[in-house]
Scaffold this active site. Structure first.
Site, short mmCIF file in Angstrom:
data_model
loop_
_atom_site.label_atom_id
_atom_site.label_comp_id
_atom_site.label_asym_id
_atom_site.label_seq_id
_atom_site.Cartn_x
_atom_site.Cartn_y
_atom_site.Cartn_z
N SER A 174 0.81 -1.06 -0.01
CA SER A 174 -0.02 0.11 -0.16
C SER A 174 0.89 1.47 -0.17
O SER A 174 2.06 1.27 0.45
CB SER A 174 -0.86 -0.06 1.29
OG SER A 174 -1.48 1.23 1.59
N TYR A 187 -2.71 -1.10 10.32
CA TYR A 187 -2.52 -1.80 8.57
C TYR A 187 -1.16 -1.06 8.14
O TYR A 187 -0.71 -2.00 7.35
CB TYR A 187 -3.81 -0.74 8.35
CG TYR A 187 -3.98 -0.93 6.84
CD1 TYR A 187 -4.56 -2.16 6.14
CD2 TYR A 187 -3.53 0.02 5.99
CE1 TYR A 187 -4.74 -2.27 4.61
CE2 TYR A 187 -3.55 -0.22 4.57
CZ TYR A 187 -4.26 -1.48 4.04
OH TYR A 187 -4.46 -1.20 2.54
#
Length: 283
Positions: A174, A187
């Site tokens: 990400s 995350y």
């Protein structure tokens, strides 16, 4: 209801794509050219979002697909319909990829149905926004790492004996790994682990002819954010901070996975592609 299910439903995860408005765009944008003809791909998180777009594009390019998903049966069956509409075979496998036993089962079922595995797409992930690090429970921390990074170890371990020279592994990291995210501490930390895992696994497998790469999407319109606890205010401006001034669509990310999975990327391993709306990350 078991502990895992309680954790998942705390934020309405993973979320129904069928309930999102506007609908994410998963449709491949161009005709296929046989770049994955007769390959078999395992795609985790394939019921919706980026995973669905990858399954659809891979099918158009000639691959049979093992659609791995957690809870959303209706969405998974829709992805299956999409793959079959491209003239390819598909199976749906309901499994918690955070479990080693489940990952063993995914590989076994795929081999039983298709007889081989050529491509492993580690895409499944979850997030739980928290403004204060003290609000991240031990349960949430363990669960996020279990889904986002432990699963990749488990699936690669299960699939490794069956991956032959020419096989490809593509992991989903990400933009948060590179630029950080103040409300996604756990995350974004898993995404950093995924990038390190990708580079290290590449070094481990490259001599055996197995390429390992990753894709680092920016803000993409999928069920992950609206169903993962993002505030109404954040969703109203989702993606506007990118240089392109908008969120991306799943079918704008899937071609990066295709490129890394096919022979077009035969001289690439240990690398990360960045479909992120123009954010410069220098990594």
């Amino acid at each position: 209801m078991n502990q895992t299910t309680q954790m998942i439903h705390e934020d309405a995860l993973p979320g129904h794509e069928s309930e999102l408005e506007p609908k994410p765009e998963w449709q491949p944008r161009y005709p296929g050219s046989g770049r994955l003809q007769d390959k078999v791909a395992v795609v985790t998180g394939a019921d919706s979002g980026i995973g669905r777009a990858v399954a659809a594009l891979f099918a158009r390019e000639g691959a049979d697909i093992a659609i791995v998903y957690l809870l959303e049966d209706e969405d998974a069956q829709e992805t299956r319909r999409i793959v079959e509409s491209e003239g390819r075979r598909a199976i749906v496998i309901r499994a918690d990829v955070g479990s080693r036993e489940a990952c063993d089962g995914i590989v076994e079922e795929t081999l039983h149905t298709f007889g081989r595995i050529d491509i492993l797409i580690n895409n499944a992930g979850e997030q739980h926004p928290d403004k204060d690090i003290a609000d991240i429970s031990e349960e949430q921390l363990r669960r996020t790492f279990q889904t986002n990074i432990f699963s990749m170890f488990f699936l690669v371990q299960a699939a490794r004996p069956h991956l032959k020279p020419g096989a490809a592994i593509v992991n989903c990291t990400s933009v948060t790994m590179y630029k950080g995210s103040k409300e996604l501490l756990d995350y974004s930390s898993t995404k950093g682990a995924i990038t390190a895992f990708t580079r290290s696994l590449s070094e481990n497998l490259v001599a055996d002819g197995i390429r390992v790469n990753a894709v680092a999407p920016g803000p993409i319109w999928t069920p992950l954010n609206p169903c993962g606890g993002a505030s109404k205010e954040k969703l109203e401006h989702f993606g506007e901070s990118t240089p392109m001034g908008r969120p991306g669509q799943p079918n704008e990310v899937a071609p990066s996975f295709l490129f890394l999975a096919c022979e077009d990327a035969s001289y690439m391993s240990g690398q990360v592609l960045h479909p992120n709306g123009g954010v410069i990350v220098n990594g």
